[in-house]
Design an enzyme around this catalytic site. Structure first.
Site, PDB file in Angstrom:
ATOM      1  N   ASP A 146       0.877  -1.162   0.000  1.00  0.00           N
ATOM      2  CA  ASP A 146       0.000   0.000   0.000  1.00  0.00           C
ATOM      3  C   ASP A 146       0.922   1.221   0.000  1.00  0.00           C
ATOM      4  O   ASP A 146       2.126   1.090   0.248  1.00  0.00           O
ATOM      5  CB  ASP A 146      -0.885  -0.025   1.247  1.00  0.00           C
ATOM      6  CG  ASP A 146      -1.744   1.210   1.388  1.00  0.00           C
ATOM      7  OD1 ASP A 146      -2.300   1.668   0.375  1.00  0.00           O
ATOM      8  OD2 ASP A 146      -1.852   1.730   2.509  1.00  0.00           O
ATOM      9  N   ASP A 186      -0.086   5.096   1.103  1.00  0.00           N
ATOM     10  CA  ASP A 186      -0.293   6.030   2.213  1.00  0.00           C
ATOM     11  C   ASP A 186      -0.311   5.292   3.547  1.00  0.00           C
ATOM     12  O   ASP A 186      -1.122   4.389   3.756  1.00  0.00           O
ATOM     13  CB  ASP A 186      -1.604   6.796   2.012  1.00  0.00           C
ATOM     14  CG  ASP A 186      -1.539   7.713   0.806  1.00  0.00           C
ATOM     15  OD1 ASP A 186      -0.783   8.687   0.862  1.00  0.00           O
ATOM     16  OD2 ASP A 186      -2.241   7.434  -0.196  1.00  0.00           O
ATOM     17  N   ASP A 203      -1.717  -0.919   6.195  1.00  0.00           N
ATOM     18  CA  ASP A 203      -1.729  -0.240   7.492  1.00  0.00           C
ATOM     19  C   ASP A 203      -3.143   0.009   7.998  1.00  0.00           C
ATOM     20  O   ASP A 203      -3.328   0.434   9.136  1.00  0.00           O
ATOM     21  CB  ASP A 203      -1.004   1.107   7.402  1.00  0.00           C
ATOM     22  CG  ASP A 203      -1.803   2.115   6.598  1.00  0.00           C
ATOM     23  OD1 ASP A 203      -2.110   1.820   5.418  1.00  0.00           O
ATOM     24  OD2 ASP A 203      -2.138   3.178   7.141  1.00  0.00           O
TER      25      ASP A 203
END
Length: 228
Positions: A9, A11, A167
């Site tokens: 991922d 961000d 995250d």
């Protein structure tokens, strides 16, 4: 099956942009004397259109808010701060380990395509990524699996041949829905999210040893618990 790829991922995993956006949004809300609890803001993390922040602010403040002006001011503040950010700890280590093991490296992000490409170039990471799939490439972003399925297709690998690094809840749910292994590295704005569905949870990517990690994902698919 053998692990053949690592898919990041962006961000919150490669760049600490989620923490900065939350700080900016808190500042914007404070102008209207409205609090923005993390529990409310978390609806927006890892996806698009998950939370109408301006609508929420207008309702809580009773004010009429010009959306374009709000977004312009928000983006100016955000970009000024995020352009100074370096890559998050451990990212380069995981990339280096992946290269040494001839693993394919991909990126799947719910952000618009120019955003990760701009910062990957700034951080000197662009050349490591064989595939970059973003908001522009799918009809549905995370938590739908489409971004990961597109990335897997472009890398020419099966879901069980890849490990996603996420995250957020929405991101990790997308990876699991795509049939992949998924580990999470929660940050300051995602650490309160539920991650019982993932295959591992780390405090930092600095703690990730790919050899050990891949050994967990044997053909018998032994799992290890959150909090390793």
């Amino acid at each position: 099956m053998m692990i053949k790829a690592i898919i990041f991922d962006f961000d919150g995993v490669i760049l600490d942009s989620e923490r900065i956006m939350y700080l900016v949004m808190q500042k914007m809300f404070n102008k209207y004397r409205v609090e923005l609890p993390l529990s409310v803001w978390s609806q927006a993390i890892g996806t698009q259109h998950g939370f109408d922040s301006i609508g929420y602010l207008a309702k809580e403040s009773g004010a009429t808010i010009n959306r374009n002006e709000f977004k312009e001011e928000r983006d100016q503040l955000f970009n000024k701060l995020v352009d100074q950010e370096e890559v998050l700890p451990g990212v380069k280590s995981v990339i280096k380990q992946a290269v040494e093991r001839d693993l394919k490296i991909g990126l799947a992000t719910s952000s618009r395509g120019e955003w990760p490409r701009k910062h990957l170039k700034r951080l000197g990471l662009t050349d490591y990524f064989l595939s970059i799939k973003s908001w522009d490439d799918v009809q549905k972003v995370k938590p739908a699996p489409d971004l990961y399925l597109k990335t897997l297709e472009s890398l020419d690998i099966e879901p069980r041949e890849a490990i996603a690094i996420e995250d957020s809840f929405n991101g990790s749910l997308a990876a699991k829905r795509a049939g992949m292994f998924c580990i999470v590295v929660p940050n300051a704005v995602t650490k309160q999210m539920p991650f019982g569905h993932v295959d591992g949870c780390f405090k930092s990517l600095k703690d990730v040893n790919l050899d050990k990690l891949i050994n967990y994902f044997t053909p018998e698919e032994k799992k290890f618990g959150v909090g390793v």
